[in-house]
Enzyme design. Structure first.
Site, PDB file in Angstrom:
ATOM      1  N   SER A  55      12.866 -17.280  26.085  1.00  0.00           N
ATOM      2  CA  SER A  55      11.689 -16.422  26.248  1.00  0.00           C
ATOM      3  C   SER A  55      12.070 -15.287  27.191  1.00  0.00           C
ATOM      4  CB  SER A  55      10.531 -17.230  26.828  1.00  0.00           C
ATOM      5  OG  SER A  55      10.171 -18.229  25.909  1.00  0.00           O
ATOM      6  N   LEU A  56      12.375 -14.146  26.616  1.00  0.00           N
ATOM      7  CA  LEU A  56      12.862 -13.022  27.426  1.00  0.00           C
ATOM      8  C   LEU A  56      11.671 -12.198  27.937  1.00  0.00           C
ATOM      9  CD1 LEU A  56      15.523 -11.755  28.362  1.00  0.00           C
ATOM     10  CD2 LEU A  56      15.483 -10.336  26.302  1.00  0.00           C
ATOM     11  N   ASN A  57      10.905 -11.676  27.017  1.00  0.00           N
ATOM     12  CA  ASN A  57       9.620 -11.008  27.322  1.00  0.00           C
ATOM     13  C   ASN A  57       9.701  -9.694  28.085  1.00  0.00           C
ATOM     14  OD1 ASN A  57       8.417 -13.136  25.992  1.00  0.00           O
ATOM     15  ND2 ASN A  57       8.035 -14.280  27.854  1.00  0.00           N
TER      16      ASN A  57
ATOM     17  N   GLY B  52       4.921 -26.731  28.649  1.00  0.00           N
ATOM     18  CA  GLY B  52       6.010 -27.220  29.489  1.00  0.00           C
ATOM     19  C   GLY B  52       7.329 -26.511  29.292  1.00  0.00           C
ATOM     20  N   GLU B  53       8.243 -26.781  30.226  1.00  0.00           N
ATOM     21  CA  GLU B  53       9.587 -26.203  30.168  1.00  0.00           C
ATOM     22  C   GLU B  53      10.580 -27.331  29.854  1.00  0.00           C
ATOM     23  OE1 GLU B  53      11.344 -23.340  30.074  1.00  0.00           O
ATOM     24  OE2 GLU B  53      13.018 -24.741  30.035  1.00  0.00           O
TER      25      GLU B  53
ATOM     26  N   CYS C 260      -0.139 -21.762  23.378  1.00  0.00           N
ATOM     27  CA  CYS C 260       0.060 -23.003  24.116  1.00  0.00           C
ATOM     28  C   CYS C 260      -0.857 -23.113  25.331  1.00  0.00           C
ATOM     29  CB  CYS C 260       1.519 -23.190  24.494  1.00  0.00           C
ATOM     30  SG  CYS C 260       2.175 -21.967  25.590  1.00  0.00           S
TER      31      CYS C 260
ATOM     32  N   ASN D 110      -1.066 -13.300  22.123  1.00  0.00           N
ATOM     33  CA  ASN D 110      -2.271 -13.965  21.626  1.00  0.00           C
ATOM     34  C   ASN D 110      -3.265 -14.005  22.792  1.00  0.00           C
ATOM     35  OD1 ASN D 110      -4.171 -15.795  20.737  1.00  0.00           O
ATOM     36  ND2 ASN D 110      -2.684 -17.243  19.923  1.00  0.00           N
TER      37      ASN D 110
ATOM     38  N   CYS E 152       2.727 -27.084  33.339  1.00  0.00           N
ATOM     39  CA  CYS E 152       4.052 -26.471  33.474  1.00  0.00           C
ATOM     40  C   CYS E 152       4.201 -25.943  34.896  1.00  0.00           C
ATOM     41  CB  CYS E 152       4.190 -25.320  32.475  1.00  0.00           C
ATOM     42  SG  CYS E 152       5.825 -24.543  32.490  1.00  0.00           S
TER      43      CYS E 152
ATOM     44  N   CYS F 139       5.112 -27.796  16.417  1.00  0.00           N
ATOM     45  CA  CYS F 139       5.422 -27.274  17.747  1.00  0.00           C
ATOM     46  C   CYS F 139       4.967 -28.333  18.753  1.00  0.00           C
ATOM     47  CB  CYS F 139       4.671 -25.961  17.945  1.00  0.00           C
ATOM     48  SG  CYS F 139       4.797 -25.310  19.617  1.00  0.00           S
TER      49      CYS F 139
ATOM     50  N   CYS G 196       4.128 -18.728  34.487  1.00  0.00           N
ATOM     51  CA  CYS G 196       4.238 -17.418  33.843  1.00  0.00           C
ATOM     52  C   CYS G 196       2.825 -16.827  33.821  1.00  0.00           C
ATOM     53  CB  CYS G 196       4.799 -17.556  32.433  1.00  0.00           C
ATOM     54  SG  CYS G 196       6.491 -18.198  32.436  1.00  0.00           S
TER      55      CYS G 196
ATOM     56  N   GLU H 261      -0.864 -31.271  23.728  1.00  0.00           N
ATOM     57  CA  GLU H 261      -1.123 -30.526  22.487  1.00  0.00           C
ATOM     58  C   GLU H 261       0.104 -30.443  21.585  1.00  0.00           C
ATOM     59  OE1 GLU H 261      -3.741 -26.974  24.552  1.00  0.00           O
ATOM     60  OE2 GLU H 261      -1.958 -26.509  23.421  1.00  0.00           O
TER      61      GLU H 261
ATOM     62  N   CYS I 177       0.655 -16.886  30.514  1.00  0.00           N
ATOM     63  CA  CYS I 177       0.597 -18.121  29.726  1.00  0.00           C
ATOM     64  C   CYS I 177      -0.505 -19.041  30.232  1.00  0.00           C
ATOM     65  CB  CYS I 177       1.951 -18.829  29.792  1.00  0.00           C
ATOM     66  SG  CYS I 177       1.978 -20.410  28.933  1.00  0.00           S
TER      67      CYS I 177
HETATM   68  N1  SAH Z   1       8.718 -22.991  28.614  1.00  0.00           N
HETATM   69  C1  SAH Z   1       9.307 -22.701  27.344  1.00  0.00           C
HETATM   70  C2  SAH Z   1       8.514 -23.210  26.157  1.00  0.00           C
HETATM   71  C3  SAH Z   1       7.026 -23.032  26.188  1.00  0.00           C
HETATM   72  S1  SAH Z   1       6.365 -21.385  26.014  1.00  0.00           S
HETATM   73  C4  SAH Z   1       9.540 -21.215  27.213  1.00  0.00           C
HETATM   74  O1  SAH Z   1       9.176 -20.465  28.115  1.00  0.00           O
HETATM   75  O2  SAH Z   1      10.159 -20.790  26.235  1.00  0.00           O
HETATM   76  C5  SAH Z   1       6.674 -21.038  24.336  1.00  0.00           C
HETATM   77  C6  SAH Z   1       6.536 -19.588  23.969  1.00  0.00           C
HETATM   78  O3  SAH Z   1       5.168 -19.213  23.911  1.00  0.00           O
HETATM   79  C7  SAH Z   1       7.213 -18.650  24.961  1.00  0.00           C
HETATM   80  O4  SAH Z   1       8.078 -17.773  24.268  1.00  0.00           O
HETATM   81  C8  SAH Z   1       6.045 -17.897  25.571  1.00  0.00           C
HETATM   82  O5  SAH Z   1       6.475 -16.619  25.942  1.00  0.00           O
HETATM   83  C9  SAH Z   1       5.023 -17.909  24.433  1.00  0.00           C
HETATM   84  N2  SAH Z   1       3.632 -17.686  24.823  1.00  0.00           N
HETATM   85  C10 SAH Z   1       2.952 -18.242  25.837  1.00  0.00           C
HETATM   86  N3  SAH Z   1       1.682 -17.778  25.877  1.00  0.00           N
HETATM   87  C11 SAH Z   1       1.561 -16.901  24.850  1.00  0.00           C
HETATM   88  C12 SAH Z   1       0.486 -16.097  24.345  1.00  0.00           C
HETATM   89  N4  SAH Z   1      -0.708 -16.094  24.915  1.00  0.00           N
HETATM   90  N5  SAH Z   1       0.730 -15.324  23.259  1.00  0.00           N
HETATM   91  C13 SAH Z   1       1.938 -15.341  22.659  1.00  0.00           C
HETATM   92  N6  SAH Z   1       2.974 -16.084  23.078  1.00  0.00           N
HETATM   93  C14 SAH Z   1       2.801 -16.854  24.154  1.00  0.00           C
END
Ligand code: SAH
Length: 348
Positions: free
Chosen positions: A213-215, A158-159, A332, A289, A111, A104, A115, A91, A118
């Site tokens: 991506s801290l979260n 992916g990472e 994603c 999302n 992946c 993007c 997470c 994608e 995700c």
């Molecule tokens: N693996 C890398 C890049 C892919 S994820 C990383 O972790 O940064 C890209 C971003 O999308 C990350 O910041 C992740 O936290 C966010 N993301 C994944 N699923 C999401 C969702 N359902 N809503 C909002 N952000 C999301």
């Protein structure tokens, strides 16, 4: 086996050309036709002789990603599903704003990080994308929609730092002024926090932007969202980031996906401001999302506003990023998952 010239940086293409008895400037010509003019047949390259074209046709190839689905959102975000030579899919998302035309892109199929919030992790990890499969996403999007792409974010499936060499090669291909000429400062690599990869990236002579991506701001909460935190906890992550910033002298971006009832309390905002205090950074708040997710939900607008308003005066720089393309499964992994449920027909 034929050599895939789209996997090569200019330097590597020069080596290929000289190895085949051509002068090295031919590499610049070929690279320009591939990445600037988007040609996929050597017979279209009019600046080289017929003899060379025939030789290239025999020894080399120029594959392209295959357009499978294109979905346009009400907010003009466009999501693409591309087919790869082995039948896998990947994608990419086009996100236009007044100033920027961003794509993007994905770096892996699936992946390995799992997470919990995700979608990409749900299908598991299939394989790394090769350099051309990463770079060609930008090339295809630009050609399909006919708009010059200004920015690239590696935030799709992916990472990126677990596919380090291929990702760096793809960035060099995209960045080359003989090709698509996307400025390094316009390319953002987003990572879940692979510390050895961050340390390695700190030593690269490349001015790309780094996003983390801290979260969550505590190990306890972050582990629940991102299992990788058990391997590289916040302490190790921030040590790696201190090193990165000391080498690069550039601020980084923290992404913080805001999830209802999980990390959206004022206490979380306070901890987020505290943990990021010592590092030059910007914090990007992204409301979750939540299409098709039964466990995690998006906070309501009042909670989002309260969180951001509270954080704003106590943190260095805060932006609120609204999810785009929610009606076309913009987050994603969403489109690929749906498309696996239905069979898709090629549209190109
Ligand atoms: N693996 C890398 C890049 C892919 S994820 C990383 O972790 O940064 C890209 C971003 O999308 C990350 O910041 C992740 O936290 C966010 N993301 C994944 N699923 C999401 C969702 N359902 N809503 C909002 N952000 C999301």
């Amino acid at each position: 086996m034929k050599t895939n010239l789209k996997n090569l940086t200019i330097e590597e293409l020069k080596q290929f050309c000289t190895g085949e008895g051509m002068q090295s400037y031919r590499a610049l010509q070929i690279f320009r036709w591939i990445w600037k003019k988007d040609k996929s047949s050597f017979f279209d390259i009019s600046t080289i002789s017929r003899k060379i074209r025939e030789m290239l046709e025999e020894k080399a190839e120029l594959p392209q990603l295959h357009k499978l689905e294109v979905l346009t959102s009400k907010d003009r975000t466009i999501k693409f599903l591309f087919g790869l030579p082995d039948g896998e899919t990947v994608e990419s998302v086009y996100i236009p704003t007044k100033k920027r035309k961003t794509v993007c892109i994905s770096t892996q199929i699936g992946c390995p990080l799992n997470c919990t919030f995700c979608m990409t992790g749900r299908t598991g990890f299939i394989r790394n994308l090769s350099p051309w499969e990463i770079a060609d996403q930008v090339r295809r999007v630009e050609s399909i929609i006919g708009v010059r792409i200004t920015n690239v974010v590696l935030m799709g499936m992916g990472e990126p730092l677990l596919n380090y060499e291929n990702v760096l090669k793809a960035i060099r291909i995209l960045n080359s002024d003989t090709g698509m000429n996307i400025g390094a400062r316009k390319i953002t690599l987003s990572t879940a926090g692979i510390v050895p990869g961050i340390q390695k990236l700190a030593l690269e002579p490349l001015q790309i932007k780094l996003a983390i991506s801290l979260n969550a701001a505590t190990d306890e909460k972050r582990e629940k969202l991102m299992p990788i935190n058990k391997k590289y906890n916040l302490r190790r992550l921030f040590d790696g980031l201190d090193y990165y910033v000391s080498m690069k002298k550039k601020r980084i971006t923290f992404e913080y996906v805001l999830i209802k009832g999980f990390n959206d309390f004022l206490k979380d905002a306070k901890e987020l401001a505290a943990i990021t205090e010592g590092i030059p950074c910007k914090i990007n708040i992204i409301p979750f999302n939540s299409i098709d997710n039964k466990v995690f939900k998006r906070p309501n607008s009042k909670t989002i506003k309260k969180f951001v308003d509270f954080l704003y005066p106590i943190a260095q720089a805060v932006t609120l990023r609204e999810s785009r393309g929610t009606d076309i499964e913009g987050a994603c992994g969403q489109l690929r998952i749906r498309s696996k449920r239905t069979s898709h027909k090629s549209t190109s």
